[in-house]
Design an enzyme around this catalytic site. Sequence first.
Site, short mmCIF file in Angstrom:
data_model
loop_
_atom_site.label_atom_id
_atom_site.label_comp_id
_atom_site.label_asym_id
_atom_site.label_seq_id
_atom_site.Cartn_x
_atom_site.Cartn_y
_atom_site.Cartn_z
N ASP A 16 0.82 -1.29 -0.09
CA ASP A 16 -0.03 -0.07 -0.08
C ASP A 16 0.88 1.28 -0.03
OD1 ASP A 16 -2.16 -1.68 0.11
OD2 ASP A 16 -2.23 -2.03 1.91
N ASP A 65 -5.91 -6.80 -5.43
CA ASP A 65 -6.94 -6.57 -4.58
C ASP A 65 -7.87 -5.33 -4.78
OD1 ASP A 65 -8.50 -6.85 -2.18
OD2 ASP A 65 -7.20 -5.94 -0.88
N LYS A 67 -11.38 -5.58 -5.27
CA LYS A 67 -12.65 -5.61 -4.42
C LYS A 67 -13.92 -5.46 -5.50
CE LYS A 67 -10.89 -5.26 0.32
NZ LYS A 67 -9.55 -4.61 -0.20
N HIS A 69 -17.09 -4.80 -7.17
CA HIS A 69 -18.65 -4.78 -6.66
C HIS A 69 -19.35 -4.25 -7.91
CE1 HIS A 69 -21.50 -4.72 -3.46
NE2 HIS A 69 -22.37 -5.16 -4.37
N ASP A 70 -19.93 -4.83 -8.79
CA ASP A 70 -20.75 -4.15 -9.81
C ASP A 70 -21.77 -5.10 -10.48
OD1 ASP A 70 -21.34 -2.27 -11.90
OD2 ASP A 70 -19.57 -1.42 -11.65
N THR A 74 -20.47 -5.96 -16.06
CA THR A 74 -19.17 -5.18 -15.85
C THR A 74 -17.99 -5.77 -14.92
OG1 THR A 74 -20.63 -3.17 -15.77
CG2 THR A 74 -18.37 -3.17 -14.65
N ARG A 179 -2.22 -8.48 13.18
CA ARG A 179 -1.51 -7.41 13.89
C ARG A 179 -0.72 -8.34 15.24
NH1 ARG A 179 -2.41 -4.81 10.58
NH2 ARG A 179 -3.25 -2.54 10.38
N GLN A 188 -7.99 -1.04 11.65
CA GLN A 188 -8.58 -2.29 11.56
C GLN A 188 -9.12 -2.77 12.92
OE1 GLN A 188 -8.71 -4.32 9.08
NE2 GLN A 188 -6.93 -4.12 7.86
N GLY A 208 0.04 -5.42 5.99
CA GLY A 208 0.42 -4.20 5.39
C GLY A 208 1.22 -3.45 6.32
O1 C5P Z 1 -2.09 -2.34 6.81
P1 C5P Z 1 -2.77 -3.50 7.30
O2 C5P Z 1 -2.42 -4.77 7.47
O3 C5P Z 1 -4.33 -2.93 8.07
O4 C5P Z 1 -3.43 -3.68 5.53
C1 C5P Z 1 -4.36 -4.67 5.49
C2 C5P Z 1 -4.62 -4.84 3.78
O5 C5P Z 1 -5.63 -5.64 3.40
C3 C5P Z 1 -5.01 -3.57 3.20
O6 C5P Z 1 -4.36 -3.43 1.89
C4 C5P Z 1 -6.47 -3.54 2.94
O7 C5P Z 1 -7.11 -3.06 1.62
C5 C5P Z 1 -6.63 -5.02 2.78
N1 C5P Z 1 -8.02 -5.81 3.22
C6 C5P Z 1 -8.60 -5.56 4.40
N2 C5P Z 1 -9.77 -6.00 4.77
C7 C5P Z 1 -10.21 -6.97 3.94
C8 C5P Z 1 -9.74 -7.25 2.49
C9 C5P Z 1 -8.55 -6.54 2.26
O8 C5P Z 1 -7.90 -4.95 5.33
N3 C5P Z 1 -11.50 -7.49 4.13
#
Ligand code: C5P
Length: 229
Positions: A16, A65, A67, A69-70, A74, A179, A188, A208
């Site tokens: 990211d 990723d 995601k 949704h359409d 599409t 985490r 989160q 991330g």
């Molecule tokens: O920085 P962090 O560990 O929170 O990043 C989590 C990653 O996972 C982000 O890129 C976020 O877009 C992705 N993600 C999420 N929850 C979901 C699907 C994907 O946090 N349900």
Amino acid sequence: MPQSAIRDERLIVALDVPTAAAALELADRLAPHVDFFKVGLQLFLEAGFAVCDALCARGHKVMLDLKFHDIPQTVSLAVSQLAGHDIALATVHGYPQVVEAAAKAKGNTKILAVTVLTSLGSDELQQTGFAGSLADLVRLRAVTSLAAGADGVVCSPLETALLRKNLGAKPVIATPGIRPLDSVRDDQTRTATPKAAVAAGADHIIVGRPITKAPDPAAAARDILLEIG
Ligand code: C5P
């Protein structure tokens, strides 16, 4: 085992970051430990398939990723655009029409259905109009998505054990919301440690900021790999 030999496809690192240069620099720093990278909205909007192709050219696997949704047409047309790029995993939201449309057009890419975003808690879910429990909604979305052709699901580590029990061994389960004990939660909500997520049955943990914002990202990745064992 020498430190440089610790590498494991169970760990997917979310790149990211705003530019292809930043993403590739981070990927190169993490390469001793990480094989699998996630390209999300921020990076894809800037760098497109070129950054995915560059990661593949370095021998890495890519999870795209976006995601989707359409409406079905599409979604099918969008997923068809993955052809010709070596995208291992791609995400869509876990609604049967959306998943079915994606599955039809997926080629060699595995489609993962996002059940309920890991940033949402029960209160936020109620605000969006869902009266039932979060776990029930996650299970419903997972079961209907797999029936519609998904290869797996994205869920929080807190629902992983329940889904693994309900879905069996085959579907891919990928969990963000990871985490380590010494990390902050950021935005989160439904989080767990890397070890707890893997013990609950996750095939992939998506990490991330605990890695990308660490003072030494490679060391943070290595610590996570050591934790999951
Ligand atoms: O920085 P962090 O560990 O929170 O990043 C989590 C990653 O996972 C982000 O890129 C976020 O877009 C992705 N993600 C999420 N929850 C979901 C699907 C994907 O946090 N349900």
